[in-house]
Design a protein around this motif. Structure first.
Motif, PDB file in Angstrom:
ATOM      1  N   CYS A  95      35.700  45.188 -24.640  1.00  0.00           N
ATOM      2  CA  CYS A  95      34.982  44.759 -23.456  1.00  0.00           C
ATOM      3  C   CYS A  95      35.825  45.095 -22.228  1.00  0.00           C
ATOM      4  CB  CYS A  95      34.637  43.276 -23.503  1.00  0.00           C
ATOM      5  SG  CYS A  95      36.034  42.156 -23.619  1.00  0.00           S
ATOM      6  N   ALA A  96      35.147  45.290 -21.124  1.00  0.00           N
ATOM      7  CA  ALA A  96      35.817  45.691 -19.901  1.00  0.00           C
ATOM      8  C   ALA A  96      35.108  45.077 -18.707  1.00  0.00           C
ATOM      9  CB  ALA A  96      35.832  47.213 -19.778  1.00  0.00           C
ATOM     10  N   ALA A  97      35.806  44.976 -17.586  1.00  0.00           N
ATOM     11  CA  ALA A  97      35.224  44.396 -16.377  1.00  0.00           C
ATOM     12  C   ALA A  97      35.752  45.125 -15.146  1.00  0.00           C
ATOM     13  CB  ALA A  97      35.545  42.908 -16.286  1.00  0.00           C
ATOM     14  N   ALA A  98      34.923  45.122 -14.118  1.00  0.00           N
ATOM     15  CA  ALA A  98      35.315  45.718 -12.844  1.00  0.00           C
ATOM     16  C   ALA A  98      34.851  44.801 -11.720  1.00  0.00           C
ATOM     17  CB  ALA A  98      34.706  47.105 -12.693  1.00  0.00           C
ATOM     18  N   TYR A  99      35.713  44.600 -10.745  1.00  0.00           N
ATOM     19  CA  TYR A  99      35.390  43.702  -9.633  1.00  0.00           C
ATOM     20  C   TYR A  99      34.373  44.349  -8.701  1.00  0.00           C
ATOM     21  CZ  TYR A  99      35.925  40.776  -5.530  1.00  0.00           C
ATOM     22  OH  TYR A  99      35.688  39.934  -4.477  1.00  0.00           O
ATOM     23  N   THR A 100      33.313  43.625  -8.362  1.00  0.00           N
ATOM     24  CA  THR A 100      32.305  44.146  -7.443  1.00  0.00           C
ATOM     25  C   THR A 100      32.030  43.198  -6.290  1.00  0.00           C
ATOM     26  OG1 THR A 100      30.540  43.166  -8.783  1.00  0.00           O
ATOM     27  CG2 THR A 100      31.135  45.450  -9.256  1.00  0.00           C
ATOM     28  N   GLY A 101      32.525  41.960  -6.372  1.00  0.00           N
ATOM     29  CA  GLY A 101      32.222  40.992  -5.344  1.00  0.00           C
ATOM     30  C   GLY A 101      30.973  40.194  -5.679  1.00  0.00           C
ATOM     31  N   TYR A 102      30.803  39.061  -5.014  1.00  0.00           N
ATOM     32  CA  TYR A 102      29.680  38.181  -5.334  1.00  0.00           C
ATOM     33  C   TYR A 102      28.362  38.788  -4.873  1.00  0.00           C
ATOM     34  CZ  TYR A 102      26.529  34.212  -5.372  1.00  0.00           C
ATOM     35  OH  TYR A 102      25.461  33.391  -5.614  1.00  0.00           O
ATOM     36  N   GLY A 103      27.375  38.810  -5.787  1.00  0.00           N
ATOM     37  CA  GLY A 103      26.031  39.212  -5.426  1.00  0.00           C
ATOM     38  C   GLY A 103      25.834  40.689  -5.177  1.00  0.00           C
ATOM     39  N   ALA A 104      26.843  41.489  -5.474  1.00  0.00           N
ATOM     40  CA  ALA A 104      26.724  42.921  -5.203  1.00  0.00           C
ATOM     41  C   ALA A 104      25.777  43.568  -6.204  1.00  0.00           C
ATOM     42  CB  ALA A 104      28.094  43.581  -5.278  1.00  0.00           C
ATOM     43  N   TYR A 105      24.785  44.295  -5.688  1.00  0.00           N
ATOM     44  CA  TYR A 105      23.898  45.010  -6.598  1.00  0.00           C
ATOM     45  C   TYR A 105      24.510  46.369  -6.885  1.00  0.00           C
ATOM     46  CZ  TYR A 105      20.066  47.196  -8.942  1.00  0.00           C
ATOM     47  OH  TYR A 105      19.308  47.852  -9.887  1.00  0.00           O
ATOM     48  N   ILE A 106      25.341  46.402  -7.895  1.00  0.00           N
ATOM     49  CA  ILE A 106      25.979  47.640  -8.315  1.00  0.00           C
ATOM     50  C   ILE A 106      25.659  47.826  -9.789  1.00  0.00           C
ATOM     51  CG2 ILE A 106      28.169  48.835  -8.673  1.00  0.00           C
ATOM     52  CD1 ILE A 106      29.290  47.281  -6.309  1.00  0.00           C
ATOM     53  N   PRO A 107      24.906  48.866 -10.133  1.00  0.00           N
ATOM     54  CA  PRO A 107      24.599  49.102 -11.551  1.00  0.00           C
ATOM     55  C   PRO A 107      25.875  49.279 -12.346  1.00  0.00           C
ATOM     56  CG  PRO A 107      23.289  50.516 -10.130  1.00  0.00           C
ATOM     57  CD  PRO A 107      24.343  49.880  -9.266  1.00  0.00           C
ATOM     58  N   PRO A 108      25.884  48.851 -13.595  1.00  0.00           N
ATOM     59  CA  PRO A 108      27.095  48.988 -14.394  1.00  0.00           C
ATOM     60  C   PRO A 108      27.446  50.457 -14.618  1.00  0.00           C
ATOM     61  CG  PRO A 108      25.222  48.350 -15.767  1.00  0.00           C
ATOM     62  CD  PRO A 108      24.782  48.244 -14.347  1.00  0.00           C
ATOM     63  N   PRO A 109      28.645  50.855 -14.267  1.00  0.00           N
ATOM     64  CA  PRO A 109      29.041  52.260 -14.444  1.00  0.00           C
ATOM     65  C   PRO A 109      29.352  52.568 -15.896  1.00  0.00           C
ATOM     66  CG  PRO A 109      30.862  51.010 -13.553  1.00  0.00           C
ATOM     67  CD  PRO A 109      29.705  50.067 -13.627  1.00  0.00           C
ATOM     68  N   SER A 110      29.222  53.817 -16.279  1.00  0.00           N
ATOM     69  CA  SER A 110      29.525  54.205 -17.646  1.00  0.00           C
ATOM     70  C   SER A 110      30.922  54.789 -17.850  1.00  0.00           C
ATOM     71  CB  SER A 110      28.478  55.204 -18.163  1.00  0.00           C
ATOM     72  OG  SER A 110      28.410  56.336 -17.328  1.00  0.00           O
ATOM     73  N   PRO A 111      31.552  55.418 -16.851  1.00  0.00           N
ATOM     74  CA  PRO A 111      32.894  55.934 -17.111  1.00  0.00           C
ATOM     75  C   PRO A 111      33.899  54.812 -17.338  1.00  0.00           C
ATOM     76  CG  PRO A 111      31.923  56.966 -15.175  1.00  0.00           C
ATOM     77  CD  PRO A 111      31.071  55.785 -15.517  1.00  0.00           C
ATOM     78  N   ALA A 112      34.721  54.985 -18.349  1.00  0.00           N
ATOM     79  CA  ALA A 112      35.749  53.986 -18.631  1.00  0.00           C
ATOM     80  C   ALA A 112      36.699  53.830 -17.449  1.00  0.00           C
ATOM     81  CB  ALA A 112      36.526  54.377 -19.887  1.00  0.00           C
ATOM     82  N   SER A 113      36.893  54.898 -16.697  1.00  0.00           N
ATOM     83  CA  SER A 113      37.819  54.849 -15.562  1.00  0.00           C
ATOM     84  C   SER A 113      37.330  53.928 -14.450  1.00  0.00           C
ATOM     85  CB  SER A 113      38.029  56.253 -15.008  1.00  0.00           C
ATOM     86  OG  SER A 113      36.800  56.831 -14.606  1.00  0.00           O
ATOM     87  N   SER A 114      36.071  53.524 -14.485  1.00  0.00           N
ATOM     88  CA  SER A 114      35.532  52.623 -13.460  1.00  0.00           C
ATOM     89  C   SER A 114      35.927  51.170 -13.691  1.00  0.00           C
ATOM     90  CB  SER A 114      34.000  52.719 -13.423  1.00  0.00           C
ATOM     91  OG  SER A 114      33.584  54.026 -13.086  1.00  0.00           O
ATOM     92  N   TYR A 115      36.457  50.881 -14.863  1.00  0.00           N
ATOM     93  CA  TYR A 115      36.796  49.511 -15.230  1.00  0.00           C
ATOM     94  C   TYR A 115      38.302  49.294 -15.176  1.00  0.00           C
ATOM     95  CZ  TYR A 115      31.971  49.224 -16.780  1.00  0.00           C
ATOM     96  OH  TYR A 115      30.598  49.230 -16.814  1.00  0.00           O
ATOM     97  N   SER A 116      38.713  48.218 -14.521  1.00  0.00           N
ATOM     98  CA  SER A 116      40.135  47.939 -14.338  1.00  0.00           C
ATOM     99  C   SER A 116      40.703  46.968 -15.362  1.00  0.00           C
ATOM    100  CB  SER A 116      40.372  47.348 -12.944  1.00  0.00           C
ATOM    101  OG  SER A 116      39.927  48.232 -11.940  1.00  0.00           O
ATOM    102  N   TYR A 117      39.819  46.193 -15.986  1.00  0.00           N
ATOM    103  CA  TYR A 117      40.278  45.123 -16.883  1.00  0.00           C
ATOM    104  C   TYR A 117      39.687  45.354 -18.272  1.00  0.00           C
ATOM    105  CZ  TYR A 117      41.228  43.143 -12.334  1.00  0.00           C
ATOM    106  OH  TYR A 117      41.680  42.964 -11.059  1.00  0.00           O
ATOM    107  N   TRP A 118      40.551  45.197 -19.280  1.00  0.00           N
ATOM    108  CA  TRP A 118      40.161  45.499 -20.655  1.00  0.00           C
ATOM    109  C   TRP A 118      40.621  44.413 -21.609  1.00  0.00           C
ATOM    110  CZ3 TRP A 118      37.291  49.774 -22.106  1.00  0.00           C
ATOM    111  CH2 TRP A 118      37.068  50.727 -21.099  1.00  0.00           C
ATOM    112  N   GLY A 119      39.768  44.128 -22.594  1.00  0.00           N
ATOM    113  CA  GLY A 119      40.163  43.246 -23.679  1.00  0.00           C
ATOM    114  C   GLY A 119      40.906  44.025 -24.747  1.00  0.00           C
ATOM    115  N   GLN A 120      41.332  43.329 -25.794  1.00  0.00           N
ATOM    116  CA  GLN A 120      42.193  43.939 -26.797  1.00  0.00           C
ATOM    117  C   GLN A 120      41.445  44.710 -27.878  1.00  0.00           C
ATOM    118  OE1 GLN A 120      40.920  41.047 -27.043  1.00  0.00           O
ATOM    119  NE2 GLN A 120      40.733  40.496 -29.190  1.00  0.00           N
ATOM    120  N   GLY A 121      40.135  44.574 -27.964  1.00  0.00           N
ATOM    121  CA  GLY A 121      39.366  45.292 -28.971  1.00  0.00           C
ATOM    122  C   GLY A 121      39.121  44.467 -30.219  1.00  0.00           C
TER     123      GLY A 121
END
Length: 128
Positions: A95-121
Motif C-alpha cells: 500500500c502507498a499514500a501521497a499527500y494531496t491536502g484536505y478535499g483536493a479532487y486529485i484522481p489517484p495516480p498510477s505511477p509508483a513515483s507519485s507516492y511518497s509513503y509505502w507500507g512493508q508489503g
C-alpha cells in the motif's frame, strides 16, 4: 504517515482475500492511497488507487471487475477486496499514500513515483 499492510496469505484460484492498510501519524483524509504489487523478477505495478473520499477510483485493467478498493478515513484504513483470484495475481502487495491536502479532487495516480509513503508489503500467493 506510516503504513502497515496485512491480510495476505495462500489461497486457491477462484478464492478471495481482503488486504488492509492501516495508516498512522497524519490526517489520513489528506492523502490519496494506492495498492501496488510486485511479482518475482517483475516491475512493481499499479493495482488500484482511491482519492481522499472515494470519489475517484482507478484500477489496472488486469484487476477490473475482480478487485475493489475502499477506505475508511475514521479508521485510517484502506482495503483491497480481491475476488476471483488467479495464479497471476501472486505477488507482494504494497500500500502507498501521497499527500494531496484536505478535499483536493486529485484522481489517484498510477505511477509508483507519485507516492511518497509505502507500507512493508504483504505476500499473496494463489495456487492453481
Amino acid at each position: 504517515v506510516q503504513l502497515q499492510a496485512s491480510g495476505g496469505g495462500l489461497v486457491q484460484a477462484g478464492g478471495s482475500l481482503r488486504l488492509s492498510c492501516a495508516a498512522s501519524g497524519r490526517t489520513f483524509s489528506h492523502y490519496v492511497a494506492g495498492w501496488f504489487r510486485q511479482a518475482p523478477e517483475k516491475e512493481r505495478e499499479f493495482v488500484a488507487g482511491i482519492n481522499w473520499n472515494g470519489g475517484s477510483i482507478a484500477y489496472a485493467d488486469s484487476v477490473k471487475g475482480r478487485f475493489t478498493i475502499s477506505r475508511d478515513n475514521a479508521k485510517y484504513t484502506v482495503y483491497l477486496q480481491m475476488n476471483s483470484l488467479k495464479p497471476e495475481d501472486t505477488a507482494v502487495y504494497y500500500c502507498a499514500a501521497a499527500y494531496t491536502g484536505y478535499g483536493a479532487y486529485i484522481p489517484p495516480p498510477s505511477p509508483a513515483s507519485s507516492y511518497s509513503y509505502w507500507g512493508q508489503g504483504t505476500q499473496v500467493t494463489v495456487s492453481s
